[in-house]
Design a protein around this motif. Structure first.
Motif, PDB file in Angstrom:
ATOM      1  N   TYR A   5     -15.390  35.302  -7.484  1.00  0.00           N
ATOM      2  CA  TYR A   5     -14.949  35.514  -8.871  1.00  0.00           C
ATOM      3  C   TYR A   5     -15.861  34.734  -9.825  1.00  0.00           C
ATOM      4  O   TYR A   5     -16.395  33.678  -9.471  1.00  0.00           O
ATOM      5  N   ALA A  65     -14.624  31.154  -4.931  1.00  0.00           N
ATOM      6  CA  ALA A  65     -14.488  29.804  -4.412  1.00  0.00           C
ATOM      7  C   ALA A  65     -14.349  29.917  -2.893  1.00  0.00           C
ATOM      8  O   ALA A  65     -13.910  30.951  -2.387  1.00  0.00           O
ATOM      9  N   ARG A  67      -6.669  22.480  -2.660  1.00  0.00           N
ATOM     10  CA  ARG A  67      -5.456  23.210  -3.065  1.00  0.00           C
ATOM     11  C   ARG A  67      -4.305  22.734  -2.188  1.00  0.00           C
ATOM     12  O   ARG A  67      -4.493  22.513  -0.982  1.00  0.00           O
ATOM     13  N   ARG A 114      -3.105  28.404  -4.705  1.00  0.00           N
ATOM     14  CA  ARG A 114      -4.150  28.910  -5.597  1.00  0.00           C
ATOM     15  C   ARG A 114      -3.654  29.104  -7.027  1.00  0.00           C
ATOM     16  O   ARG A 114      -4.400  29.604  -7.866  1.00  0.00           O
TER      17      ARG A 114
HETATM   18  N1  GLY Z   1      -7.105  30.430  -7.968  1.00  0.00           N
HETATM   19  C1  GLY Z   1      -8.335  30.679  -7.329  1.00  0.00           C
HETATM   20  C2  GLY Z   1      -8.636  29.774  -6.221  1.00  0.00           C
HETATM   21  O1  GLY Z   1      -7.822  28.970  -5.809  1.00  0.00           O
HETATM   22  O2  GLY Z   1      -9.725  29.864  -5.704  1.00  0.00           O
END
Ligand code: GLY
Length: 388
Positions: A255, A268, A311, A338
């Motif tokens: 992205y 990512a 994350r 995420r």
């Molecule tokens: N929200 C996108 C990611 O965690 O890569």
């Protein structure tokens, strides 16, 4: 470290976006709140994120995650206005929509599923081709197999947003203590009475909120299973002033998120490496190559930055939000994986309601902290946010 002598109403462990948003909301509802952060508030997943607000792309069906994500997205405009007013910081919120493209034919099936789900939820997912794609992208896109414009997807600069929420919290009376590691939740007769800090201080509070992202599962003294694990994500920033897309573009590989200052974020990786800190040259090359495959004009864009974050992942990819089982006065706001940026206002309102009463969303069972104690039958997830 100088901390207040009297007990706070609420202590929030974790000063990332979710913890800070919960703190601000609780203070706005009249509570005396303190945020403790193990290092610098916002230095965890918050700074690493890209700020895409994309509930549809992040959900593989219409379960509770999508409902909460859409509800949170609807809260965003009002939340941003309120933050601007209280903090005088611009969170750089943009409602440009996202171009979702399938580079290779196998990804067309995913695109069709996305369009179907969008229709089910009354969202727009307009098919886009050649000339329109170039116009909407604002730069040359390698001819894809298919593309959609997801008009309701938004973005925010997560670092500016954290500054706005932190400043808003400070101006609303929230005390913030950096470098204050919580080493235990202190429970007496079934009730959380505060937290113990590294160094030994006991900080008393009427309620404790655990919002320490990927580190939440490691806080001792939580008397129930809390399977939050770190999932590393690496990102790049390119200097793309000459070929900056007009809106977020996402393919099956990568992205791309344009920022107001000419940077283009590229993300990512999703890596199960525990708390292995650092970036790898391999990931940097992978991300840059994928970006150039999508937007060939990026071939000459210099890399400005390469960073990583952790994350907070959970076994069922749902966040853990609500009252802790078996311990009065203990609350959770973690495991957003995420979607911490997307779900921050929704989480803040849900916790605000629990802590202080008043309005706020009902928390679906699928998010409740006690689900890891239920039988597999009871706790079976209904969908899996799949990322994007
Ligand atoms: N929200 C996108 C990611 O965690 O890569």
């Amino acid at each position: 470290m100088r901390l207040g002598k009297t007990a706070d109403d609420v202590v929030v462990a974790g000063g990332g976006l979710v913890g800070m948003a919960v703190a601000l909301e609780a203070a706005r509802r009249g509570l005396r709140v303190r945020v403790l952060d193990r290092s610098t508030p916002g230095a965890g997943a918050t700074q690493a994120a890209a700020g895409m607000l994309s509930p549809l792309s992040e959900s593989s069906d219409g379960g509770p995650f999508l409902s909460a994500g859409l509800a949170s997205l609807r809260l965003y405009p009002g939340w941003i206005d309120a933050l601007r007013a209280v903090s005088e910081v611009d969170p750089r919120y943009r409602r440009d929509g996202k171009l979702r493209v399938a580079c290779a034919p196998p990804a067309l099936r995913g695109l069709a599923g996305l369009a179907r789900r969008a229709r089910e939820f009354g969202l727009s997912a307009a098919p886009i081709d050649g000339e329109d794609l170039a116009r909407l992208a604002g730069t040359r896109v390698a001819p894809p197999s298919g593309a959609l414009l997801l008009a309701e997807d938004h973005q925010v600069d997560n670092r500016c947003l954290h500054r706005a929420v932190s400043e808003g919290a400070r101006r609303t009376g929230v005390a913030v203590t950096p470098d204050a590691e919580v080493v235990a939740v202190v429970v007496e007769r079934g009730r959380a009475i505060g937290v113990r800090l590294a160094g030994g201080d006991l900080l008393r509070a009427g309620a404790v909120v655990l919002a320490a992202g990927a580190w939440t599962g490691g806080i001792p003294g939580i008397p129930f299973p809390l399977p939050v694990r770190p999932v590393r994500g690496q990102m790049l920033a390119l200097d793309a002033r000459d070929s900056l897309p007009a809106r977020v573009i996402e393919s099956e590989d990568v992205y791309l998120v344009p920022r107001w200052d000419g940077r283009l974020l590229v993300g990512a990786t999703v890596e199960e490496v525990g708390f292995d800190s650092g970036c790898t040259a391999e990931a940097g090359t992978l991300l840059r190559d994928a970006a150039i495959r999508l937007l060939p004009g990026l071939a000459t864009a210099p890399v400005l930055d390469h960073w990583h974050g952790f994350r907070p992942g959970t076994p069922d990819a749902h966040p853990i939000i609500g009252t802790a089982p078996g311990v009065e006065g203990l609350y959770m706001a973690t495991g957003h994986f995420r979607n911490g940026i997307l779900l921050a206002p929704w989480t803040a309102e849900a916790l605000g309601r629990l802590l202080a009463g008043g309005d706020g969303p009902e928390i679906p069972e699928a998010f409740l902290p006690d689900r890891f104690q239920r039988s597999p039958e009871d706790g079976r997830r209904s969908h899996a946010p799949n990322g994007g």
